[in-house]
Design a protein around this motif. Sequence first.
Motif, mmCIF file in Angstrom:
data_model
loop_
_atom_site.group_PDB
_atom_site.id
_atom_site.type_symbol
_atom_site.label_atom_id
_atom_site.label_comp_id
_atom_site.label_asym_id
_atom_site.label_seq_id
_atom_site.Cartn_x
_atom_site.Cartn_y
_atom_site.Cartn_z
ATOM 1 N N ILE A 100 4.635 4.355 -7.645
ATOM 2 C CA ILE A 100 4.932 2.985 -8.073
ATOM 3 C C ILE A 100 5.081 2.878 -9.590
ATOM 4 C CG2 ILE A 100 4.040 0.608 -8.146
ATOM 5 C CD1 ILE A 100 2.819 1.156 -5.363
ATOM 6 N N PHE A 101 4.241 3.629 -10.314
ATOM 7 C CA PHE A 101 4.251 3.520 -11.778
ATOM 8 C C PHE A 101 4.990 4.676 -12.457
ATOM 9 C CE2 PHE A 101 0.722 1.009 -10.233
ATOM 10 C CZ PHE A 101 0.917 -0.179 -10.907
ATOM 11 N N HIS A 102 5.464 5.634 -11.669
ATOM 12 C CA HIS A 102 6.299 6.746 -12.144
ATOM 13 C C HIS A 102 5.622 7.620 -13.202
ATOM 14 C CE1 HIS A 102 9.407 4.915 -9.768
ATOM 15 N NE2 HIS A 102 9.232 3.779 -10.412
ATOM 16 N N HIS A 103 4.305 7.820 -13.042
ATOM 17 C CA HIS A 103 3.591 8.750 -13.916
ATOM 18 C C HIS A 103 3.744 10.151 -13.342
ATOM 19 C CE1 HIS A 103 1.612 5.863 -16.531
ATOM 20 N NE2 HIS A 103 1.326 5.125 -15.467
ATOM 21 N N ASN A 104 3.713 11.158 -14.222
ATOM 22 C CA ASN A 104 3.684 12.524 -13.707
ATOM 23 C C ASN A 104 2.262 12.831 -13.230
ATOM 24 O OD1 ASN A 104 2.105 13.307 -15.967
ATOM 25 N ND2 ASN A 104 3.920 13.844 -17.141
ATOM 26 N N PHE A 105 2.077 13.961 -12.582
ATOM 27 C CA PHE A 105 0.779 14.280 -11.981
ATOM 28 C C PHE A 105 -0.336 14.309 -13.022
ATOM 29 C CE2 PHE A 105 -2.513 17.212 -10.537
ATOM 30 C CZ PHE A 105 -2.869 16.618 -9.335
ATOM 31 N N GLU A 106 -0.064 14.874 -14.181
ATOM 32 C CA GLU A 106 -1.087 14.987 -15.224
ATOM 33 C C GLU A 106 -1.556 13.604 -15.702
ATOM 34 O OE1 GLU A 106 -1.562 16.786 -19.718
ATOM 35 O OE2 GLU A 106 -0.065 17.685 -18.397
ATOM 36 N N ASN A 107 -0.617 12.726 -16.026
ATOM 37 C CA ASN A 107 -0.981 11.372 -16.472
ATOM 38 C C ASN A 107 -1.646 10.576 -15.349
ATOM 39 O OD1 ASN A 107 -0.073 11.722 -19.077
ATOM 40 N ND2 ASN A 107 1.933 10.844 -18.680
ATOM 41 N N ALA A 108 -1.144 10.728 -14.138
ATOM 42 C CA ALA A 108 -1.732 10.025 -12.995
ATOM 43 C C ALA A 108 -3.191 10.462 -12.798
ATOM 44 C CB ALA A 108 -0.915 10.287 -11.730
ATOM 45 N N LYS A 138 2.146 -6.321 -6.428
ATOM 46 C CA LYS A 138 2.441 -6.567 -5.013
ATOM 47 C C LYS A 138 2.688 -5.254 -4.267
ATOM 48 C CE LYS A 138 5.503 -9.094 -1.935
ATOM 49 N NZ LYS A 138 6.734 -9.811 -1.755
ATOM 50 N N LYS A 139 3.420 -4.335 -4.896
ATOM 51 C CA LYS A 139 3.697 -3.040 -4.261
ATOM 52 C C LYS A 139 2.409 -2.255 -4.020
ATOM 53 C CE LYS A 139 8.401 -2.426 -5.963
ATOM 54 N NZ LYS A 139 9.286 -1.666 -6.849
ATOM 55 N N VAL A 140 1.491 -2.287 -4.991
ATOM 56 C CA VAL A 140 0.207 -1.594 -4.826
ATOM 57 C C VAL A 140 -0.569 -2.222 -3.672
ATOM 58 C CG1 VAL A 140 -2.049 -1.120 -5.878
ATOM 59 C CG2 VAL A 140 0.029 -0.828 -7.220
ATOM 60 N N PHE A 141 -0.633 -3.549 -3.649
ATOM 61 C CA PHE A 141 -1.353 -4.255 -2.587
ATOM 62 C C PHE A 141 -0.794 -3.882 -1.220
ATOM 63 C CE2 PHE A 141 -1.709 -8.012 0.195
ATOM 64 C CZ PHE A 141 -3.091 -8.082 0.304
ATOM 65 N N GLU A 142 0.527 -3.879 -1.100
ATOM 66 C CA GLU A 142 1.161 -3.562 0.188
ATOM 67 C C GLU A 142 0.903 -2.117 0.603
ATOM 68 O OE1 GLU A 142 5.208 -4.706 -0.629
ATOM 69 O OE2 GLU A 142 4.824 -6.816 -0.142
ATOM 70 N N ALA A 143 1.004 -1.186 -0.344
ATOM 71 C CA ALA A 143 0.764 0.230 -0.033
ATOM 72 C C ALA A 143 -0.689 0.456 0.377
ATOM 73 C CB ALA A 143 1.123 1.101 -1.240
ATOM 74 N N ALA A 144 -1.615 -0.204 -0.312
ATOM 75 C CA ALA A 144 -3.037 -0.061 0.012
ATOM 76 C C ALA A 144 -3.334 -0.635 1.395
ATOM 77 C CB ALA A 144 -3.887 -0.741 -1.057
ATOM 78 N N GLN A 145 -2.747 -1.778 1.702
ATOM 79 C CA GLN A 145 -2.933 -2.388 3.027
ATOM 80 C C GLN A 145 -2.416 -1.470 4.125
ATOM 81 O OE1 GLN A 145 -1.119 -6.310 3.213
ATOM 82 N NE2 GLN A 145 -3.078 -7.161 3.825
ATOM 83 N N LEU A 146 -1.250 -0.905 3.888
ATOM 84 C CA LEU A 146 -0.629 -0.016 4.867
ATOM 85 C C LEU A 146 -1.501 1.220 5.122
ATOM 86 C CD1 LEU A 146 2.098 -0.180 6.380
ATOM 87 C CD2 LEU A 146 3.013 1.373 4.665
ATOM 88 N N ALA A 147 -2.169 1.705 4.074
ATOM 89 C CA ALA A 147 -3.006 2.897 4.185
ATOM 90 C C ALA A 147 -4.462 2.551 4.513
ATOM 91 C CB ALA A 147 -2.940 3.689 2.883
ATOM 92 N N ASN A 148 -4.743 1.268 4.742
ATOM 93 C CA ASN A 148 -6.098 0.796 5.051
ATOM 94 C C ASN A 148 -7.106 1.098 3.949
ATOM 95 O OD1 ASN A 148 -5.597 -0.441 7.596
ATOM 96 N ND2 ASN A 148 -5.411 1.613 8.472
ATOM 97 N N PHE A 149 -6.689 0.925 2.697
ATOM 98 C CA PHE A 149 -7.595 1.071 1.556
ATOM 99 C C PHE A 149 -7.767 -0.292 0.893
ATOM 100 C CE2 PHE A 149 -6.104 5.622 1.416
ATOM 101 C CZ PHE A 149 -7.334 6.178 1.708
#
Length: 96
Positions: A40-48, A76-87
């Motif tokens: 969602i935020f387009h960070h590379n693995f190291e920054n993430a 909103k995208k984070v909220f939706e992704a978290a809901q979908l993954a049950n987090f």
Amino acid sequence: MPKVKTLEQSKLQEPKMFKVILLNDDITTMDFVIEILMSIFHHNFENASKIMLEVHLNGSGVCGIYTQEIALSKQKKVFEAAQLANFPLKVKVEEE
């Protein structure tokens, strides 16, 4: 004689910027937080990974700074992704 229009020069103001902040919880996995930061935020693995550790150790971490419309869209995208993954991952938007 042709008519000449004078355009007033108006000062354009920079838009207000908003921080998107992830909040720590005891259920959401570190891997899921990294996945969110990369997708969602387009960070590379190291920054993430750095941001994920900041969230984990300090209770919250800034994912990025955007105009209000983009910040709210990412929230909103984070909220939706978290809901979908049950987090229960929470994200807030604050004016910088």
